[in-house]
Design an enzyme around this catalytic site. Structure first.
Site, mmCIF file in Angstrom:
data_model
loop_
_atom_site.group_PDB
_atom_site.id
_atom_site.type_symbol
_atom_site.label_atom_id
_atom_site.label_comp_id
_atom_site.label_asym_id
_atom_site.label_seq_id
_atom_site.Cartn_x
_atom_site.Cartn_y
_atom_site.Cartn_z
ATOM 1 N N LYS A 17 2.218 -10.804 20.105
ATOM 2 C CA LYS A 17 3.467 -11.373 19.730
ATOM 3 C C LYS A 17 4.295 -10.447 20.197
ATOM 4 C CE LYS A 17 3.394 -13.937 16.023
ATOM 5 N NZ LYS A 17 4.424 -15.569 16.591
ATOM 6 N N GLU A 75 7.362 2.448 23.103
ATOM 7 C CA GLU A 75 6.176 2.957 23.072
ATOM 8 C C GLU A 75 5.077 2.844 23.298
ATOM 9 O OE1 GLU A 75 7.080 6.361 24.721
ATOM 10 O OE2 GLU A 75 9.342 5.507 25.146
ATOM 11 N N LYS A 131 -6.867 -1.458 6.145
ATOM 12 C CA LYS A 131 -6.840 -0.432 5.104
ATOM 13 C C LYS A 131 -8.659 -0.086 4.599
ATOM 14 C CE LYS A 131 -3.435 0.479 0.538
ATOM 15 N NZ LYS A 131 -2.438 1.018 1.161
ATOM 16 N N LYS A 150 -5.287 1.797 -4.609
ATOM 17 C CA LYS A 150 -3.577 0.879 -5.049
ATOM 18 C C LYS A 150 -4.300 -0.341 -6.283
ATOM 19 C CE LYS A 150 0.153 -0.802 -2.571
ATOM 20 N NZ LYS A 150 0.561 -0.499 -1.104
ATOM 21 N N LYS A 158 14.749 7.052 2.405
ATOM 22 C CA LYS A 158 14.517 7.831 1.357
ATOM 23 C C LYS A 158 14.509 9.293 0.189
ATOM 24 C CE LYS A 158 10.304 4.529 0.264
ATOM 25 N NZ LYS A 158 8.730 4.690 0.207
ATOM 26 N N HIS A 198 10.843 -1.403 7.492
ATOM 27 C CA HIS A 198 9.412 -2.389 7.020
ATOM 28 C C HIS A 198 9.669 -3.538 6.758
ATOM 29 C CE1 HIS A 198 7.745 1.378 4.918
ATOM 30 N NE2 HIS A 198 8.742 1.860 6.795
ATOM 31 N N GLU A 202 1.718 -5.614 7.172
ATOM 32 C CA GLU A 202 3.065 -4.655 6.727
ATOM 33 C C GLU A 202 3.854 -4.105 8.214
ATOM 34 O OE1 GLU A 202 3.990 -1.768 3.735
ATOM 35 O OE2 GLU A 202 3.055 -0.101 4.993
ATOM 36 N N ALA A 259 7.064 11.950 9.545
ATOM 37 C CA ALA A 259 5.754 10.782 8.728
ATOM 38 C C ALA A 259 4.931 11.394 8.951
ATOM 39 C CB ALA A 259 6.484 9.004 9.232
HETATM 40 P P1 GTP Z 1 2.974 1.379 -1.711
HETATM 41 O O1 GTP Z 1 3.028 0.802 -2.491
HETATM 42 O O2 GTP Z 1 2.668 3.123 -1.586
HETATM 43 O O3 GTP Z 1 2.536 0.589 -0.195
HETATM 44 O O4 GTP Z 1 4.660 1.642 -1.729
HETATM 45 P P2 GTP Z 1 6.261 0.317 -1.302
HETATM 46 O O5 GTP Z 1 4.786 -0.632 -1.649
HETATM 47 O O6 GTP Z 1 7.501 0.714 -2.392
HETATM 48 O O7 GTP Z 1 6.259 0.500 0.378
HETATM 49 P P3 GTP Z 1 7.378 1.488 0.793
HETATM 50 O O8 GTP Z 1 7.995 -0.124 2.459
HETATM 51 O O9 GTP Z 1 7.935 1.760 0.157
HETATM 52 O O10 GTP Z 1 6.103 2.038 1.832
HETATM 53 C C1 GTP Z 1 4.952 1.371 2.655
HETATM 54 C C2 GTP Z 1 3.965 2.245 3.631
HETATM 55 O O11 GTP Z 1 4.982 3.417 3.975
HETATM 56 C C3 GTP Z 1 3.494 3.746 3.158
HETATM 57 O O12 GTP Z 1 2.037 3.205 2.190
HETATM 58 C C4 GTP Z 1 3.833 4.491 4.075
HETATM 59 O O13 GTP Z 1 2.681 4.037 5.550
HETATM 60 C C5 GTP Z 1 4.970 4.014 4.563
HETATM 61 N N1 GTP Z 1 5.730 5.817 3.783
HETATM 62 C C6 GTP Z 1 6.801 4.936 3.015
HETATM 63 N N2 GTP Z 1 7.480 6.404 1.996
HETATM 64 C C7 GTP Z 1 6.849 7.480 3.438
HETATM 65 C C8 GTP Z 1 6.764 8.919 2.821
HETATM 66 O O14 GTP Z 1 8.064 9.443 2.268
HETATM 67 N N3 GTP Z 1 6.375 9.482 3.641
HETATM 68 C C9 GTP Z 1 5.850 9.051 4.512
HETATM 69 N N4 GTP Z 1 4.797 9.515 5.894
HETATM 70 N N5 GTP Z 1 5.427 7.325 4.721
HETATM 71 C C10 GTP Z 1 5.672 6.712 3.733
HETATM 72 MG MG MG Z 2 1.738 1.226 1.711
#
Ligand code: GTP
Ligand code: MG
Length: 245
Positions: free
Chosen positions: A33, A51, A58, A66, A125, A133, A152, A164
């Site tokens: 897609k 890009e 996972k 998890k 954040k 996301h 995701e 990040a």
């Molecule tokens: P998870 O349970 O960790 O997946 O968090 P969540 O369900 O609240 O999802 P969220 O959308 O906050 O984050 C999902 C993904 O985004 C993570 O697995 C990371 O890949 C990325 N991510 C989120 N927060 C951060 C952060 O503070 N730093 C970095 N480097 N990556 C982040």
């Molecule tokens: Mg995650």
């Protein structure tokens, strides 16, 4: 029920293979897609908003961690619902506006089910993390059934991605207990990256406004690896075709 441990092992391996295979297929669908959007943009607008893309499945270890953290059940059905980021696709764009364009294009695709959208660009954040996301379900058609599989999708700019990935490395290095001073500096770096993104966006819009439309008089063009040449008289032919009688 078969209690032979070797048979049980083979059965489990088979079930896990089926389970993980679905995520691989779902990522293949999503990547196609995105590849189509990318090529279409390049051909029609002579501009590429993407890009690069990167997908990952996972590892069993991360899935397991998890599951433990979330305290969800351990059947494959529980894991499917409890861990929704087993398949991940990251799309890196040039500009902030590209992120929203790509996201809207995906939202318009009828076969994709949008489960949730988290906008960490409008609402970063507390540590400074930014990205858009999207949790989607993509249909995977097999010989005898169709399954909706969670993927995701993280869409971000190069600057957001740069930040990040560094933050992720630091987090791992300090085993998740990063010194306060470093956290402060990371937050400042995130603000600098966000400022750079805003500046690049402004420049991009200024350049777009002064750029004259492409005036290519060449009769040749390329789609994929095939060259096409417009035949002489095509314009008249198309006019005649579309003119009302
Ligand atoms: P998870 O349970 O960790 O997946 O968090 P969540 O369900 O609240 O999802 P969220 O959308 O906050 O984050 C999902 C993904 O985004 C993570 O697995 C990371 O890949 C990325 N991510 C989120 N927060 C951060 C952060 O503070 N730093 C970095 N480097 N990556 C982040
Ligand atoms: Mg995650």
């Amino acid at each position: 029920m078969n209690h032979n441990p070797i048979d049980q092992f083979h059965e489990l391996k088979n079930r896990l293979t089926r389970f993980m295979m679905m995520y691989k297929f779902a990522l293949d669908e999503m990547e196609t897609k995105v590849e189509i959007l990318k090529e279409e943009f390049q051909l029609l607008h002579d501009y590429n908003p993407i890009e690069h893309t990167k997908s990952r499945i996972k590892s069993f270890e991360s899935i397991f961690r998890k599951v433990m953290r979330k305290g969800c059940g351990t059947s494959l059905e529980d894991i499917r619902e409890g861990v929704r980021d087993i398949a991940g696709l990251r799309i890196t764009c040039s500009f902030i506006s590209d992120i929203y364009s790509i996201s809207e294009m995906l939202q318009r695709q009828a076969d994709l089910k949008i489960i949730s959208i988290k906008d960490y660009i409008k609402n970063p954040k507390p540590n400074g993390y930014q990205s858009l996301h999207m949790l989607v379900q993509v249909p995977v058609y097999m010989s005898d059934r169709c399954e909706m599989v969670y993927v995701e999708v993280q869409i971000r700019t190069i600057a957001m991605d740069f930040w990040a990935s560094l933050e992720h490395k630091i987090f791992y290095k300090y085993d998740e207990s990063v010194p306060v001073q470093l956290l402060q500096e990371l937050k400042e770096a995130a603000d600098t990256a966000a400022e750079l993104d805003r500046k690049m966006q402004r420049l991009h819009e200024e350049i777009k406004a002064i750029k004259s439309p492409q005036s290519s008089d060449s009769s040749k063009f390329i789609i994929g690896d095939q060259k096409f040449e417009l035949p002489v008289g095509l314009l008249e032919f198309i006019r005649t075709e579309s003119d009302p009688q």
